[in-house]
Design a protein around this motif. Structure first.
Motif, short mmCIF file in Angstrom:
data_model
loop_
_atom_site.label_atom_id
_atom_site.label_comp_id
_atom_site.label_asym_id
_atom_site.label_seq_id
_atom_site.Cartn_x
_atom_site.Cartn_y
_atom_site.Cartn_z
N LYS A 1 -13.92 -1.33 -5.73
CA LYS A 1 -13.42 -0.07 -5.19
C LYS A 1 -12.96 0.86 -6.31
O LYS A 1 -13.20 2.08 -6.26
CB LYS A 1 -12.26 -0.32 -4.21
CG LYS A 1 -12.68 -0.87 -2.87
CD LYS A 1 -11.48 -1.02 -1.94
CE LYS A 1 -11.91 -1.50 -0.56
NZ LYS A 1 -10.74 -1.65 0.35
N GLN B 1 0.83 -1.21 0.00
CA GLN B 1 0.00 0.00 0.00
C GLN B 1 0.87 1.26 0.00
O GLN B 1 0.58 2.23 -0.71
CB GLN B 1 -0.93 0.00 1.22
CG GLN B 1 -1.88 1.19 1.31
CD GLN B 1 -2.84 1.25 0.15
OE1 GLN B 1 -3.26 0.23 -0.37
NE2 GLN B 1 -3.17 2.46 -0.29
N THR C 1 -5.28 -2.05 -7.77
CA THR C 1 -5.12 -1.15 -6.62
C THR C 1 -4.34 0.10 -7.00
O THR C 1 -4.63 1.20 -6.51
CB THR C 1 -4.41 -1.89 -5.46
OG1 THR C 1 -5.10 -3.10 -5.16
CG2 THR C 1 -4.38 -1.01 -4.21
N GLN D 1 -11.18 -5.12 -4.94
CA GLN D 1 -10.42 -4.00 -5.48
C GLN D 1 -11.03 -3.48 -6.78
O GLN D 1 -11.02 -2.27 -7.04
CB GLN D 1 -8.96 -4.41 -5.70
CG GLN D 1 -8.17 -4.66 -4.42
CD GLN D 1 -8.14 -3.45 -3.51
OE1 GLN D 1 -8.16 -2.31 -3.96
NE2 GLN D 1 -8.08 -3.70 -2.21
N SER E 1 -6.82 2.35 -8.66
CA SER E 1 -7.78 2.84 -7.68
C SER E 1 -7.17 3.91 -6.79
O SER E 1 -7.76 4.97 -6.55
CB SER E 1 -8.28 1.66 -6.83
OG SER E 1 -9.28 2.07 -5.93
N GLN E 2 -5.95 3.65 -6.30
CA GLN E 2 -5.27 4.61 -5.43
C GLN E 2 -4.91 5.88 -6.19
O GLN E 2 -5.01 6.99 -5.65
CB GLN E 2 -4.01 3.98 -4.84
CG GLN E 2 -3.28 4.86 -3.83
CD GLN E 2 -4.15 5.20 -2.64
OE1 GLN E 2 -4.78 4.31 -2.06
NE2 GLN E 2 -4.21 6.46 -2.27
#
Length: 513
Positions: free
Chosen positions: A214, A99, A146, A211, A149-150
């Protein structure tokens, strides 16, 4: 570097304030040291602890974010490439390390969005950056999704260290150049995943689907026009989808995808699906012409009907809450005159009424969600005088049921609250005022029935209370329960006042018209 690490690792391990302060001071010194980059790389390559990797990622994020003495473009490109390669070759890092590294990639990409090298915007090839992840193992796919998404979330959020005007320029450019492609990719990957009969008991496959959902939500929840709406203050906002996205919403398969996913995945993931549906239901009206909007609304109402007819997942509090939000959006974004023209409207409004009555009767379950149900009925009832459609709205049938369910359920709660020592919802003056404001509009739809119910219940309570006071067999507990019921009747008298006031306001509006 490793003595530094021993001190800095205390930042994540200690609960001692003095030691933590010392470690934070050492972190600043470490980040400002001339050889910070090489030390961070050494920690990532040779560090034996996940904390060493986290420390390196944290320091690099601070390094690329600083506004004074920023890193040269070539170094930032090297860091970006190094992070991508590091993640690709180590797909099973500790979750917090992965992360932190993804956050580092997102930070570099956002801050370098307008940086050019030989007429090429070197930080904008985000989909190409993650393609190799999406073509590999499930663990790699999770990392790739991810990252997108981030990145979407990072670019959507303003920060205090850089000017707001720069943030809006980056956010607008990202919206116009990349966001729709990312949303399309997420939908395509969801279709592929749903068609493969994923084993959602498998942790990695479950994580991949989570994910992807999201990512879809972050795309739909994007601040498209730079309003930075605080949804906590007004949950009935409009999603300002760009005109260039029209094709995705004219195609009913997008809406159907999320409704199908809701019915095919476990309750632990379905709240994310409903959150996406809430955003889709809130797409601005002007995205469609009248015929297109009617078709879109028909598909939306059919999906809601299907959930109401198969409510197995709704006992989950998160599902229930998001579904209540979805119901509220039906009226916040569409007119009653449009809803009554939907083919299945009579059946759907009956199912919604039954769902609302059941919800109000179970007052102790998810009380924060009742607001959305009452908001739906309030808006429906307030629209009745202005409906020009010839199709029946049937609110004269169902609004009295909603009103009665709310009032009687609150009366019946008195015994349970006193018996079990529960918190009395009537003690929350702000909540009571809000719900009475909503209910007064609902009750106005069939004013005579509502008033007759209030008078009947008040007379019954007063009579029972009088009999208990005069009886020699009544217990203190009986009297306390009845006093609580009389207190509830006082709330009803306030409601009666609101009804009268609203009726006068309505007549005044009609006279003006």
């Amino acid at each position: 570097v490793f003595p530094h690490f021993c001190l800095l690792s205390r930042l994540y391990e200690t609960t001692d304030t003095a030691v933590r302060h010392q470690a934070e001071k050492a972190l600043v010194e470490f980040t400002n040291s001339p050889d910070c980059l090489s030390k961070c790389q050494l920690l990532l390559e040779r560090g034996s602890s996940s904390y060493s990797q986290l420390l390196a990622a944290t320091c690099l994020s601070k390094l690329v974010s600083r506004t004074s003495n920023p890193l040269p473009l070539e170094q930032r490109i090297d860091i970006r490439n190094y992070v991508l390669n590091y993640l690709a070759t180590r797909p099973k890092l500790a979750a917090f390390v992965t992360q932190a590294l993804i956050q580092l990639y997102a930070r570099i990409t956002k801050l370098g969005w307008f940086d050019c090298q030989k007429d090429d915007y070197v930080f904008r090839n985000v989909i190409a950056d993650v393609t190799r992840f999406l073509q590999d193992s499930v663990e790699h796919c999770i990392i790739g999704v991810t990252i997108l998404s981030q990145l979407t979330n990072e670019i959507n959020q303003a920060d205090t260290t850089h000017p707001l005007t720069k943030h809006r320029k980056i956010a607008s450019s990202f919206r116009d150049s990349s966001l729709f492609d990312i949303f399309t990719l997420s939908c395509n990957l969801l279709k592929q995943a749903s068609g493969k009969n994923l084993n959602l008991n498998d942790e990695s496959q479950h994580g991949l689907l989570m994910q992807l959902l999201k990512l879809s939500y972050n795309c739909l929840n994007y601040d498209f026009i730079g309003t930075s709406t605080d949804e906590s203050s007004d949950d009935l906002c409009t999603v300002q989808i760009p005109t260039s996205w029209r094709s995705a919403f004219l195609d009913s398969s997008t809406l159907q995808l999320f409704f199908n996913l809701y019915h095919s995945i476990p309750p632990s993931l379905s709240p994310l699906v409903l959150s996406c549906l809430v955003q889709i239901a809130s797409v601005r009206r002007s995205l469609f012409n009248n015929a297109e909007r009617a078709k879109f609304l028909s598909h939306l109402v059919d999906g809601v009907k299907r959930i109401l007819a198969n409510p197995q997942c709704l006992p989950d509090p998160n599902n229930y809450h998001e579904f209540c939000r979805l119901l509220a959006r039906l009226k916040s974004n569409y007119q009653l005159g449009e809803l009554v023209k939907v083919e299945n409207y009579p059946e759907v409004i009956r199912l919604i009424a039954n769902f609302t009555v059941t919800s109000l009767q179970h007052w102790e379950f998810a009380p924060n969600s009742v607001h959305y149900l009452l908001s739906l009925w309030q808006r429906l009832a307030a629209s009745v005088p202005y409906v020009k459609a010839t199709e029946p709205h049937l609110l004269e049938t169902y609004t009295p049921e909603v009103t009665k369910a709310y009032i009687t359920s609150r009366l019946e709660s008195v015994h349970v609250i006193l018996r079990d020592g529960l918190e009395d919802p009537l003690d929350d003056a702000g909540l009571v005022q809000q719900q009475l404001d909503q209910l007064s509009t609902i009750g106005r739809c069939e004013y005579e029935k509502t008033c007759a119910l209030l008078v009947q219940l008040f007379d019954q309570a007063a009579q029972t209370y009088q009999e208990l006071l005069q009886s020699t067999n009544s217990t203190p507990a009986d009297i306390t329960v009845q006093e609580g019921s009389v207190h509830s009747r006082v709330e009803q008298s306030v409601l009666s006042y609101h009804l009268e006031e609203n009726s006068i306001n309505l007549m005044t509006e009609q006279i003006k018209v």
